[in-house]
Motif scaffolding. Structure first.
Motif, PDB file in Angstrom:
ATOM      1  N   GLU A  16       0.799  -1.288  -0.001  1.00  0.00           N
ATOM      2  CA  GLU A  16      -0.117  -0.069  -0.054  1.00  0.00           C
ATOM      3  C   GLU A  16       0.778   1.247   0.024  1.00  0.00           C
ATOM      4  N   ASN A  17       1.844   1.138   0.822  1.00  0.00           N
ATOM      5  CA  ASN A  17       2.786   2.473   1.119  1.00  0.00           C
ATOM      6  C   ASN A  17       4.423   1.771   0.716  1.00  0.00           C
ATOM      7  N   PRO A  18       4.691   1.455  -0.361  1.00  0.00           N
ATOM      8  CA  PRO A  18       6.105   0.771  -0.641  1.00  0.00           C
ATOM      9  C   PRO A  18       7.148   1.629   0.005  1.00  0.00           C
ATOM     10  N   ARG A  19       8.293   1.121   0.606  1.00  0.00           N
ATOM     11  CA  ARG A  19       9.514   2.042   1.198  1.00  0.00           C
ATOM     12  C   ARG A  19      10.472   1.591   0.083  1.00  0.00           C
ATOM     13  N   ASP A  77       8.268  -5.166   8.633  1.00  0.00           N
ATOM     14  CA  ASP A  77       7.591  -3.910   8.426  1.00  0.00           C
ATOM     15  C   ASP A  77       6.000  -4.328   8.786  1.00  0.00           C
ATOM     16  N   GLY A  79       3.216  -2.809   8.456  1.00  0.00           N
ATOM     17  CA  GLY A  79       2.118  -2.611   7.360  1.00  0.00           C
ATOM     18  C   GLY A  79       1.944  -3.763   6.463  1.00  0.00           C
ATOM     19  N   THR A  83      -1.139  -6.161   5.310  1.00  0.00           N
ATOM     20  CA  THR A  83      -1.772  -6.553   4.230  1.00  0.00           C
ATOM     21  C   THR A  83      -1.668  -8.097   3.642  1.00  0.00           C
ATOM     22  N   GLN A 181       6.825   3.129  -8.737  1.00  0.00           N
ATOM     23  CA  GLN A 181       6.173   3.548  -7.555  1.00  0.00           C
ATOM     24  C   GLN A 181       6.984   4.248  -6.622  1.00  0.00           C
TER      25      GLN A 181
END
Length: 208
Positions: A16-19, A77, A79, A83, A181
């Motif tokens: 959803e919010n890749p680092r 992670d 997050g 998911t 992304q």
């Protein structure tokens, strides 16, 4: 079987919010299905499967769909792990997956026996040698591992494995898609050459 697994994995949601610092790129469904198909052909899914750096769970869920006896997905992670749990409900494999938050350099799980490790570690674009801890963890815990690396890594992987008593038994070429992304991406999408290595570690011989 492989095509059926790939279709099921098409429902897996990506980051959803890749680092960027962690090189969080989703493993494509076709590559995940192919990797676990190869593991099954080699008889490596008869033991527990440990997915290191599982992200949103693609490889772990593929192992569950191939009915590995136990599947554990580990990621640092929180997050992506949330998911991954949602993806498990979406894909609904017959076998449940254990999701564990932790760093591969000091795994919070102690497998009771040698496992099959699967992993799509960072290629090292942001931090040189970022894939080393994943291979080191595989050397410690795995009878066999399947890891994806940047093309041209064969000499490094063979040397790293050999220093720890392991042996690269199979190597496969992959075309790995990279979506746009991150801010530093200047193309809509790209494709990089990658390699998949099967390594047989000393634990495999210890069990013979």
């Amino acid at each position: 079987m492989k095509q059926a697994v790939e279709r099921r994995l098409a429902d897996v949601a990506a980051f959803e919010n890749p680092r960027a610092a962690l090189e969080q790129y989703a493993t494509p469904a076709d590559i995940a299905a192919q990797l676990l198909h190869l593991a099954g052909m080699q008889g490596d899914l008869s033991r527990p499967v440990l997915d290191l750096g599982t992200g949103t769970g693609m490889l772990a869920l593929a192992a569950a769909l191939y009915d590995a006896p136990r599947v554990v997905g580990v990621d640092r992670d929180a997050g992506p792990l949330r998911t991954a749990r949602e993806n498990e409900r979406r894909v609904a494999p017959g076998r449940g997956v254990e999701w564990v938050r932790g760093d591969v350099a000091s795994l919070p799980v102690a497998p009771p026996e040698a496992v099959t490790v699967v992993s799509n570690p960072p290629f090292g674009a942001q931090q040189r040698g970022a894939d080393r801890p994943f291979l080191a963890a595989a050397a410690e815990h795995a009878a066999v591992s399947y890891t994806i690396h940047n093309a041209g890594s064969e000499d490094f992987v063979e040397f790293f494995a050999g220093e720890r008593g392991g042996e690269v038994t199979h190597a496969y070429r992959l075309a790995f898609p990279l979506p746009n992304q991150f801010d530093f991406h200047d193309a809509e999408a790209a494709q990089v050459d990658a390699e998949l290595f099967r390594i047989r570690w000393p634990a495999a011989r210890d069990g013979e």
